[in-house]
Design a protein around this motif. Structure first.
Motif, PDB file in Angstrom:
ATOM      1  N   GLU A 119       0.812  -1.217   0.000  1.00  0.00           N
ATOM      2  CA  GLU A 119       0.000   0.000   0.000  1.00  0.00           C
ATOM      3  C   GLU A 119       0.845   1.266   0.000  1.00  0.00           C
ATOM      4  N   THR A 176      -1.943   5.174 -12.666  1.00  0.00           N
ATOM      5  CA  THR A 176      -2.424   4.857 -11.328  1.00  0.00           C
ATOM      6  C   THR A 176      -1.899   3.489 -10.918  1.00  0.00           C
ATOM      7  N   ASP A 209      -2.583   0.674  -7.882  1.00  0.00           N
ATOM      8  CA  ASP A 209      -3.357   0.288  -6.705  1.00  0.00           C
ATOM      9  C   ASP A 209      -3.194  -1.213  -6.453  1.00  0.00           C
ATOM     10  N   ALA A 238       0.927   2.730  -3.468  1.00  0.00           N
ATOM     11  CA  ALA A 238      -0.326   3.019  -4.158  1.00  0.00           C
ATOM     12  C   ALA A 238      -0.500   4.512  -4.390  1.00  0.00           C
ATOM     13  N   GLY A 239      -1.177   4.827  -5.486  1.00  0.00           N
ATOM     14  CA  GLY A 239      -1.493   6.221  -5.771  1.00  0.00           C
ATOM     15  C   GLY A 239      -1.172   6.592  -7.200  1.00  0.00           C
ATOM     16  N   PRO A 240      -1.281   7.859  -7.542  1.00  0.00           N
ATOM     17  CA  PRO A 240      -0.932   8.310  -8.897  1.00  0.00           C
ATOM     18  C   PRO A 240       0.550   8.077  -9.170  1.00  0.00           C
ATOM     19  N   THR A 241       0.865   7.771 -10.419  1.00  0.00           N
ATOM     20  CA  THR A 241       2.256   7.578 -10.807  1.00  0.00           C
ATOM     21  C   THR A 241       2.765   8.831 -11.528  1.00  0.00           C
TER      22      THR A 241
END
Length: 266
Positions: free
Chosen positions: A76, A87, A89, A79-82
């Motif tokens: 986690e 994205t 996740d 996780a998130g925008p690249t």
């Protein structure tokens, strides 16, 4: 086979060497058909190699799937925008039952399918979910005849408490069988094998390696009996020391892997 409890910290003690086969697999995956591709990483573990997919396809929507809560908890953090506008996740899923509910451009799996009994039976569902020109790629260990695994099976087989704990020797198919399975589904398949010669550092380095992977079912099964666990580990350690002698430079650990890249004809 016992469902193992995973230890991300132990697994990542050899993170660099474990990541190399994924990089070699990724280098053989062709360009994907979509400008903003949909990618699944099946058996993503702690997510440390999943992020490499965003480097290759910066606009992609990438989901890492795993059935181990302890692994997903570590993943986690990624996780998130690249940076490229995509994205990343993560989600809980079991490769034994996971079927995509949308079209994918790439389904990739790194050192996971050996834990999935009868995994070639899942190929048809995954290939059916790929866009024309999409790719299914995976690598699995092919070292079940190596002393590290043969000795482990022998010791576990002598203990009734460990019956059914370990994967069978046929947990991984031959390169030819993988090629046949995927070409029969209409794919163009590139299949090869590589034996890495890892030079491991530290005391009882091979034991330390397998504590992160192959040994997990035994450690899980004996977790309630520390004395039995330590007795098993001592016997296993002694045979590993004989099979893989340490030198001043480290311990040489040959490790064979099988690679498959199957592309749906456009």
């Amino acid at each position: 086979m016992t469902s193992p409890v995973w230890d991300p910290v132990q697994y990542l003690r050899h993170a660099g060497l474990r990541a190399r086969p994924f990089a070699d697999l990724l280098a053989h995956v062709p360009d994907l058909p979509a400008e903003r591709p949909r990618i699944a990483d099946l058996g993503c573990g702690p997510g440390t190699v999943t992020v490499a997919l965003a480097d290759r396809w910066p606009t992609a929507h990438i989901t890492g799937y795993d059935n181990a809560p302890e692994m997903l908890a570590g993943a986690e953090a990624y996780a998130g925008p690249t940076p490229g506008g995509g994205t990343l996740d993560f989600a809980a899923a079991d490769a034994r039952t996971w079927t995509p509910d949308e079209t994918h451009d790439l389904i990739i799996s790194n050192a996971t399918l050996q834990w999935v009994p009868g995994h070639p039976d899942r190929f048809s569902d995954w290939i059916a979910a790929l866009a024309p020109g999409g790719t299914f790629a995976f690598q699995v260990p092919g070292n079940y005849d190596a002393p590290s695994h043969r000795v482990l099976r022998e010791l576990a087989g002598a203990d009734p408490r460990l019956a059914g704990t370990l994967r069978h020797q046929d947990a991984v198919r031959t390169p030819a069988e993988y090629h046949e399975a995927l070409t029969s589904l209409g794919c163009e398949a590139d299949v090869w094998e590589t034996t890495y010669l890892h030079l491991l550092k530290g005391e009882d380095a091979v034991l330390d390696w397998v504590k992160g992977t192959a040994l997990r079912p035994v450690l899980t099964a004996l977790s309630g009996d520390p004395e039995a666990r330590d007795t098993f580990l001592t016997a296993y350690r002694d045979q590993l020391r004989e099979a893989y002698p340490a030198t001043a430079q480290g311990t040489a650990f040959p490790f064979r892997r099988i690679f498959v890249v199957a592309t749906v004809r456009g």
